[in-house]
Scaffold this active site. Structure first.
Site, PDB file in Angstrom:
ATOM      1  CE  LYS A   7       2.715 -43.389 -10.572  1.00 18.88           C
ATOM      2  NZ  LYS A   7       1.235 -43.983 -10.882  1.00 18.88           N
ATOM      3  NE  ARG A  52       0.372 -43.359  -4.377  1.00 23.81           N
ATOM      4  CZ  ARG A  52       1.008 -43.932  -5.292  1.00 23.81           C
ATOM      5  NH1 ARG A  52       2.184 -43.652  -5.152  1.00 23.81           N
ATOM      6  NH2 ARG A  52       0.390 -44.791  -6.044  1.00 23.81           N
ATOM      7  NE  ARG A 110       1.898 -53.540 -12.664  1.00 21.38           N
ATOM      8  CZ  ARG A 110       1.576 -52.398 -12.097  1.00 21.38           C
ATOM      9  NH1 ARG A 110       2.408 -51.392 -12.131  1.00 21.38           N
ATOM     10  NH2 ARG A 110       0.780 -51.908 -11.341  1.00 21.38           N
ATOM     11  NE  ARG A 139       1.955 -53.142  -7.652  1.00 19.21           N
ATOM     12  CZ  ARG A 139       2.016 -51.966  -8.025  1.00 19.21           C
ATOM     13  NH1 ARG A 139       2.714 -51.472  -8.617  1.00 19.21           N
ATOM     14  NH2 ARG A 139       1.116 -51.102  -7.547  1.00 19.21           N
ATOM     15  NE  ARG A 198      -2.951 -49.393  -7.086  1.00 17.67           N
ATOM     16  CZ  ARG A 198      -2.532 -50.282  -8.070  1.00 17.67           C
ATOM     17  NH1 ARG A 198      -3.122 -51.568  -8.524  1.00 17.67           N
ATOM     18  NH2 ARG A 198      -1.364 -49.866  -8.887  1.00 17.67           N
TER      19      ARG A 198
HETATM   20  P1  AP5 Z   1       3.668 -48.730 -14.934  1.00 16.86           P
HETATM   21  O1  AP5 Z   1       4.721 -47.960 -15.450  1.00 16.86           O
HETATM   22  O2  AP5 Z   1       3.814 -49.943 -13.980  1.00 16.86           O
HETATM   23  O3  AP5 Z   1       2.393 -47.841 -14.249  1.00 16.86           O
HETATM   24  P2  AP5 Z   1       2.535 -46.834 -12.984  1.00 16.86           P
HETATM   25  O4  AP5 Z   1       2.044 -45.623 -13.039  1.00 16.86           O
HETATM   26  O5  AP5 Z   1       3.991 -47.015 -12.253  1.00 16.86           O
HETATM   27  O6  AP5 Z   1       1.604 -47.664 -12.208  1.00 16.86           O
HETATM   28  P3  AP5 Z   1       1.338 -48.397 -10.462  1.00 16.86           P
HETATM   29  O7  AP5 Z   1       0.321 -49.355 -10.411  1.00 16.86           O
HETATM   30  O8  AP5 Z   1       2.814 -48.910 -10.282  1.00 16.86           O
HETATM   31  O9  AP5 Z   1       1.293 -47.174  -9.743  1.00 16.86           O
HETATM   32  P4  AP5 Z   1       0.860 -46.819  -8.403  1.00 16.86           P
HETATM   33  O10 AP5 Z   1       0.967 -45.476  -8.256  1.00 16.86           O
HETATM   34  O11 AP5 Z   1      -0.539 -47.540  -8.123  1.00 16.86           O
HETATM   35  O12 AP5 Z   1       1.881 -47.729  -7.781  1.00 16.86           O
HETATM   36  P5  AP5 Z   1       2.694 -47.441  -6.597  1.00 16.86           P
HETATM   37  O13 AP5 Z   1       3.812 -48.786  -6.585  1.00 16.86           O
HETATM   38  O14 AP5 Z   1       3.261 -46.295  -6.646  1.00 16.86           O
HETATM   39  O15 AP5 Z   1       2.635 -49.295 -16.154  1.00 16.86           O
HETATM   40  C1  AP5 Z   1       1.324 -50.247 -15.778  1.00 16.86           C
HETATM   41  C2  AP5 Z   1       1.239 -51.166 -17.106  1.00 16.86           C
HETATM   42  O16 AP5 Z   1       0.950 -50.364 -18.124  1.00 16.86           O
HETATM   43  C3  AP5 Z   1       2.457 -52.075 -17.488  1.00 16.86           C
HETATM   44  O17 AP5 Z   1       2.222 -53.003 -17.806  1.00 16.86           O
HETATM   45  C4  AP5 Z   1       3.120 -51.166 -18.602  1.00 16.86           C
HETATM   46  O18 AP5 Z   1       3.794 -52.156 -19.459  1.00 16.86           O
HETATM   47  C5  AP5 Z   1       1.716 -50.423 -19.202  1.00 16.86           C
HETATM   48  N1  AP5 Z   1       2.251 -49.284 -19.746  1.00 16.86           N
HETATM   49  C6  AP5 Z   1       2.917 -48.308 -19.496  1.00 16.86           C
HETATM   50  N2  AP5 Z   1       2.845 -47.123 -20.352  1.00 16.86           N
HETATM   51  C7  AP5 Z   1       2.043 -47.555 -21.173  1.00 16.86           C
HETATM   52  C8  AP5 Z   1       1.575 -46.928 -22.459  1.00 16.86           C
HETATM   53  N3  AP5 Z   1       1.987 -45.610 -22.850  1.00 16.86           N
HETATM   54  N4  AP5 Z   1       0.661 -47.632 -23.289  1.00 16.86           N
HETATM   55  C9  AP5 Z   1       0.152 -48.927 -22.998  1.00 16.86           C
HETATM   56  N5  AP5 Z   1       0.863 -49.416 -21.801  1.00 16.86           N
HETATM   57  C10 AP5 Z   1       1.643 -48.905 -21.127  1.00 16.86           C
HETATM   58  O19 AP5 Z   1       2.031 -47.429  -5.079  1.00 16.86           O
HETATM   59  C11 AP5 Z   1       1.659 -48.879  -4.502  1.00 16.86           C
HETATM   60  C12 AP5 Z   1       0.998 -48.561  -3.189  1.00 16.86           C
HETATM   61  O20 AP5 Z   1       2.015 -48.119  -2.447  1.00 16.86           O
HETATM   62  C13 AP5 Z   1      -0.136 -47.740  -2.991  1.00 16.86           C
HETATM   63  O21 AP5 Z   1      -1.157 -47.691  -3.335  1.00 16.86           O
HETATM   64  C14 AP5 Z   1       0.221 -46.933  -1.575  1.00 16.86           C
HETATM   65  O22 AP5 Z   1      -0.355 -47.965  -0.638  1.00 16.86           O
HETATM   66  C15 AP5 Z   1       1.726 -47.215  -1.453  1.00 16.86           C
HETATM   67  N6  AP5 Z   1       2.310 -45.832  -1.542  1.00 16.86           N
HETATM   68  C16 AP5 Z   1       3.172 -45.763  -2.605  1.00 16.86           C
HETATM   69  N7  AP5 Z   1       3.710 -44.269  -2.526  1.00 16.86           N
HETATM   70  C17 AP5 Z   1       3.255 -43.931  -1.537  1.00 16.86           C
HETATM   71  C18 AP5 Z   1       3.057 -42.571  -1.021  1.00 16.86           C
HETATM   72  N8  AP5 Z   1       3.972 -41.609  -1.419  1.00 16.86           N
HETATM   73  N9  AP5 Z   1       2.240 -42.162  -0.107  1.00 16.86           N
HETATM   74  C19 AP5 Z   1       1.635 -43.184   0.475  1.00 16.86           C
HETATM   75  N10 AP5 Z   1       1.272 -44.455   0.080  1.00 16.86           N
HETATM   76  C20 AP5 Z   1       2.387 -44.661  -0.888  1.00 16.86           C
END
Ligand code: AP5
Length: 188
Positions: free
Chosen positions: A13, A88, A127, A135, A146
């Protein structure tokens, strides 16, 4: 255009949101990044949510709803925004609908990055290995939590958007540039 990028942790994402921001001038709104900034600044909100985030649990709906509600009105969202990590839960999705209606804004596509869960740990570990700041939730134990949270609380928003005819699926296992091409085709 305003869109949602949807998918489990590590689906890509954030990667795709940044590319869209660079290529189209849309604004990436990552609730995860916003919350991590609060934690880094040791604000009262950051202190409140740190334990939940580190463990891989969601923070309360009202916290992220308020963040997004304030953020989408800023001038840098004029060319559109990309919701990365929000909504979410079904409650967040329903609240977003009401919020957008009240602000006279519309949602375009909801793009689901479809990935094989077995590949996600390797992505997260890569990552963590490549980042200057690792992180607190990028480890096997927190990722397991997660993913469970995603299945239980976030996956139910897929049928919610499917029923509205807004859901588009892309193959998130393809190479990054191929995923971008698929998204470009959807956005036109
Ligand atoms: P990346 O692009 O970083 O993936 P991502 O989907 O953004 O993953 P996140 O781990 O950031 O998502 P998340 O939803 O768990 O975290 P968030 O910060 O939203 O890619 C990951 C890796 O893969 C990278 O190294 C990249 O290079 C590689 N990659 C990407 N695409 C690729 C491909 N096609 N092929 C190969 N490699 C690839 O949330 C964190 C926390 O915040 C949650 O757990 C929660 O506690 C809180 N939170 C956030 N939003 C909310 C909400 N709306 N409600 C409640 N709690 C929330």
């Amino acid at each position: 255009m305003n869109i949602i990028l949807l998918g489990p942790p590590g689906a890509g994402k954030g990667t795709q949101a940044k590319i869209l921001e660079d290529n189209r001038g849309m604004k990436q709104l990552s609730t995860g990044d916003m919350l991590r900034a609060e934690i880094a600044a040791e604000t009262p909100l950051g202190i409140k949510v740190k334990g939940l985030m580190d463990a891989g649990s969601l923070v309360p709906d009202e916290v992220v709803v308020e963040m997004i509600s304030n953020r989408i009105e800023q001038p840098d969202c004029a060319k559109g925004f990309i919701l990365d990590g929000f909504p979410r839960t079904v409650v967040q999705a329903e609240t977003l609908d009401k919020m957008l209606a009240a602000k006279n804004k519309k949602l375009g596509s909801v793009i689901q990055l479809v990935v094989d869960e077995d590949a996600l740990l390797a992505r997260i570990e890569k990552r963590a290995a490549e980042s200057a700041t690792v992180r607190a939730d990028d480890n096997a134990e927190a990722l397991k939590k997660r993913l469970a949270v995603y299945r239980e609380q976030t996956a139910p928003i897929i049928p919610y958007y499917e029923a509205k005819g807004m859901l588009k699926k892309v193959d998130g296992m393809a190479a990054v540039n191929v995923v971008t091409d698929q998204i470009d085709k959807i956005l036109g």
